[in-house]
Design a protein around this motif. Structure first.
Motif, mmCIF file in Angstrom:
data_model
loop_
_atom_site.group_PDB
_atom_site.id
_atom_site.type_symbol
_atom_site.label_atom_id
_atom_site.label_comp_id
_atom_site.label_asym_id
_atom_site.label_seq_id
_atom_site.Cartn_x
_atom_site.Cartn_y
_atom_site.Cartn_z
ATOM 1 N N TYR A 5 1.213 -0.906 0.155
ATOM 2 C CA TYR A 5 -0.689 0.241 0.048
ATOM 3 C C TYR A 5 1.075 0.947 0.346
ATOM 4 O O TYR A 5 2.435 1.128 0.192
ATOM 5 C CB TYR A 5 -1.051 0.157 0.697
ATOM 6 N N GLN A 6 0.063 2.628 -0.447
ATOM 7 C CA GLN A 6 0.607 4.107 -0.729
ATOM 8 C C GLN A 6 0.761 4.423 1.291
ATOM 9 O O GLN A 6 -0.123 3.577 1.946
ATOM 10 C CB GLN A 6 0.323 4.680 -1.275
ATOM 11 N N PRO A 7 1.977 4.252 2.106
ATOM 12 C CA PRO A 7 1.719 4.420 3.436
ATOM 13 C C PRO A 7 1.312 6.432 3.333
ATOM 14 O O PRO A 7 1.063 6.629 2.666
ATOM 15 C CB PRO A 7 3.445 4.248 3.973
ATOM 16 N N PRO A 8 0.956 7.003 4.394
ATOM 17 C CA PRO A 8 0.907 5.677 5.738
ATOM 18 C C PRO A 8 -1.004 5.252 6.023
ATOM 19 O O PRO A 8 -1.149 5.528 4.905
ATOM 20 C CB PRO A 8 0.654 6.825 6.929
ATOM 21 N N TYR A 9 -0.543 3.960 6.750
ATOM 22 C CA TYR A 9 -2.162 3.736 7.114
ATOM 23 C C TYR A 9 -2.226 2.483 8.295
ATOM 24 O O TYR A 9 -0.516 2.500 9.501
ATOM 25 C CB TYR A 9 -1.499 1.669 6.198
ATOM 26 N N ASP A 10 -3.624 3.441 8.557
ATOM 27 C CA ASP A 10 -3.716 3.495 10.183
ATOM 28 C C ASP A 10 -4.038 2.301 10.574
ATOM 29 O O ASP A 10 -5.566 2.032 10.325
ATOM 30 C CB ASP A 10 -4.814 4.272 10.171
ATOM 31 N N GLU A 83 -5.860 0.711 -2.221
ATOM 32 C CA GLU A 83 -5.206 1.400 -3.392
ATOM 33 C C GLU A 83 -5.635 3.121 -3.304
ATOM 34 O O GLU A 83 -5.356 3.423 -4.021
ATOM 35 C CB GLU A 83 -6.339 0.993 -4.550
ATOM 36 N N ALA A 84 -6.261 2.898 -1.801
ATOM 37 C CA ALA A 84 -5.788 4.417 -1.788
ATOM 38 C C ALA A 84 -5.099 5.202 -2.067
ATOM 39 O O ALA A 84 -4.041 4.443 -1.253
ATOM 40 C CB ALA A 84 -6.362 4.892 0.163
ATOM 41 N N GLN A 85 -4.737 6.674 -2.252
ATOM 42 C CA GLN A 85 -3.676 7.198 -1.879
ATOM 43 C C GLN A 85 -3.233 7.876 -0.933
ATOM 44 O O GLN A 85 -3.907 9.575 -1.268
ATOM 45 C CB GLN A 85 -3.045 7.818 -3.924
ATOM 46 N N PRO A 86 -3.228 8.494 0.353
ATOM 47 C CA PRO A 86 -3.316 9.219 1.133
ATOM 48 C C PRO A 86 -2.295 10.680 0.420
ATOM 49 O O PRO A 86 -3.289 11.769 1.134
ATOM 50 C CB PRO A 86 -2.428 8.640 2.403
ATOM 51 N N LEU A 109 -5.711 7.103 7.540
ATOM 52 C CA LEU A 109 -7.226 6.320 7.655
ATOM 53 C C LEU A 109 -7.536 5.765 6.203
ATOM 54 O O LEU A 109 -6.932 6.957 5.205
ATOM 55 C CB LEU A 109 -7.637 7.286 8.621
ATOM 56 N N ARG A 110 -7.943 4.228 6.444
ATOM 57 C CA ARG A 110 -8.956 4.140 5.205
ATOM 58 C C ARG A 110 -10.489 3.706 5.504
ATOM 59 O O ARG A 110 -10.675 3.819 6.119
ATOM 60 C CB ARG A 110 -8.323 2.729 4.810
ATOM 61 N N VAL A 111 -10.716 3.242 4.221
ATOM 62 C CA VAL A 111 -12.213 3.830 4.456
ATOM 63 C C VAL A 111 -12.688 1.441 4.241
ATOM 64 O O VAL A 111 -12.237 1.151 3.369
ATOM 65 C CB VAL A 111 -12.835 3.449 2.812
ATOM 66 N N PRO A 112 -13.132 1.069 5.607
ATOM 67 C CA PRO A 112 -13.271 -0.137 4.751
ATOM 68 C C PRO A 112 -14.255 -1.105 4.371
ATOM 69 O O PRO A 112 -14.853 -0.405 4.399
ATOM 70 C CB PRO A 112 -13.265 -1.239 7.042
ATOM 71 N N GLY A 113 -14.022 -1.671 3.831
ATOM 72 C CA GLY A 113 -14.669 -2.660 2.546
ATOM 73 C C GLY A 113 -15.217 -3.861 3.073
ATOM 74 O O GLY A 113 -15.020 -4.258 4.514
ATOM 75 N N ALA A 114 -15.233 -4.994 2.106
ATOM 76 C CA ALA A 114 -15.909 -6.285 2.693
ATOM 77 C C ALA A 114 -15.569 -6.983 2.143
ATOM 78 O O ALA A 114 -15.036 -7.114 0.641
ATOM 79 C CB ALA A 114 -17.578 -5.878 2.740
ATOM 80 N N GLU A 233 -16.753 3.897 -4.142
ATOM 81 C CA GLU A 233 -16.650 5.212 -4.715
ATOM 82 C C GLU A 233 -16.873 6.342 -3.270
ATOM 83 O O GLU A 233 -17.012 6.292 -2.003
ATOM 84 C CB GLU A 233 -18.389 5.242 -4.406
ATOM 85 N N PRO A 234 -15.352 6.892 -3.627
ATOM 86 C CA PRO A 234 -14.972 7.538 -2.614
ATOM 87 C C PRO A 234 -15.989 8.899 -2.480
ATOM 88 O O PRO A 234 -15.418 9.995 -1.520
ATOM 89 C CB PRO A 234 -13.415 7.903 -3.397
ATOM 90 N N ASP A 235 -17.012 9.288 -3.295
ATOM 91 C CA ASP A 235 -17.825 10.625 -2.815
ATOM 92 C C ASP A 235 -19.148 9.650 -2.093
ATOM 93 O O ASP A 235 -19.790 10.470 -1.873
ATOM 94 C CB ASP A 235 -18.027 10.774 -3.838
ATOM 95 N N ALA A 236 -19.087 8.393 -1.621
ATOM 96 C CA ALA A 236 -20.229 8.023 -1.235
ATOM 97 C C ALA A 236 -20.497 8.625 0.205
ATOM 98 O O ALA A 236 -19.684 8.815 0.841
ATOM 99 C CB ALA A 236 -20.498 6.410 -0.764
ATOM 100 N N PHE A 237 -21.676 9.139 0.584
ATOM 101 C CA PHE A 237 -21.921 9.779 1.840
ATOM 102 C C PHE A 237 -23.801 9.412 2.318
ATOM 103 O O PHE A 237 -24.793 9.658 1.609
ATOM 104 C CB PHE A 237 -22.125 10.917 1.630
ATOM 105 N N ALA A 238 -23.242 8.736 3.376
ATOM 106 C CA ALA A 238 -24.931 9.069 3.851
ATOM 107 C C ALA A 238 -24.985 10.206 4.773
ATOM 108 O O ALA A 238 -25.152 9.832 6.281
ATOM 109 C CB ALA A 238 -24.563 7.293 4.568
#
Length: 287
Positions: A5-10, A83-86, A109-114, A233-238
């Motif tokens: 991954y691209q650091p940092p990783y929380d 794949e996130a690029q901090p 910080l990353r968005v946990p998937g499933a 989707e990086p712009d998804a928002f509830a």
């Protein structure tokens, strides 16, 4: 396997998120190591994931078919947001003063998937209008009743997640939930059988959400949550999420409404999913 991954990783935040939502019998988090059962192509096994000594995650795999390794790696990269690029995400979010504070505190910080879309959709529907703890308890019942037993060296991992064929035919209300919610769970499983690409990324966030809300019992909150964690989707928002509302109110020191949250979130486009993860994480920070 080593998954870079691209650091940092929380990792602490990631494993903390997964630990709070770990389903009994399906997955465990012990000493910072995440383990779970997996199923692919009708075969079962288990994986373990832990931070590596460098910019990678160490993954152990016990699975009967070596040809499945590329697909296992693909799913884990999505699940752990590798794949996130901090270096691109953080400066963009930091244009907003509030997000600048949160990003500085947790730059990795990353968005946990499933692991897969059906499992996430079932989790999301179970979580409608009840607490995370109550939803996970129901999920544990579902796994114990309808998941296939699996022998592993880990006492907490005893079953794989139920297949869509089993869930589509089951009367899930017997697990102790409203009948309407049980019907929604079975309908989602049937929808996946009818459309195997149901939980694959679509051409746009709008298209992905529209496909999901077309399913009976799936509203915008559930669709946005699935889009965030499964469609990536990086712009998804509830925007109506009570946790996001409470987090923003606490950080800004005054009550806000769902409409105010939605308006505030415009400043976080096109990365509202990462902004949401920062807000959720701020609620559980112990430092």
């Amino acid at each position: 396997m080593k998954l870079a991954y691209q650091p940092p990783y929380d990792w602490a935040a990631m494993v903390g998120f997964l630990s709070l939502r770990a389903i009994n019998g399906l997955e465990t988090v012990e000493a910072g190591v995440y383990r779970r059962s997996i199923s692919l192509g009708g075969r079962q096994g288990w994986i373990s994931v832990a931070p590596g000594a460098g910019d990678w995650l160490e993954v152990g795999v016990d699975f009967p078919d070596p040809a499945a390794l590329p697909e296992i790696a693909r799913r884990l990269r999505r699940m752990f947001d590798l794949e996130a690029q901090p270096q691109l995400i953080n400066p963009k979010l930091a244009d907003d003063p509030l997000m600048a504070r949160l990003v500085a505190a947790r730059p990795g910080l990353r968005v946990p998937g499933a692991w897969d879309g059906l499992e996430l959709a079932i989790r999301a529907v179970l979580g409608q209008q009840i607490s995370v703890v109550a939803a996970i308890r129901l999920a544990g019942k579902l796994v114990a009743h309808y998941g296939q037993p699996l022998e592993t060296p880990h006492a907490g991992i005893t079953h794989v997640f139920p297949t869509p064929e089993v869930l589509a035919a089951a009367d899930l209300a017997t697990l102790g939930m409203p009948k309407s919610r049980g019907r929604t769970l079975s309908a989602v499983a049937q929808a996946l059988l009818d459309d195997p690409d149901l939980f694959e990324p679509k051409a746009s966030l709008k298209e992905g959400v529209a496909r999901l809300v077309a399913l009976a019992g799936i509203g915008d909150w559930t669709a946005q949550y699935i889009a965030m964690r499964q469609l990536r989707e990086p712009d998804a928002f509830a925007s109506g999420d009570i946790g996001l509302i409470n987090a923003l109110a606490a950080l800004e020191g005054e009550p806000i409404s769902a409409r105010q949250l939605s308006a505030r979130a415009e400043a976080w486009r096109p990365l509202r999913a990462y902004a949401a993860q920062h807000l959720w994480t701020s609620l559980s920070r112990a430092d």
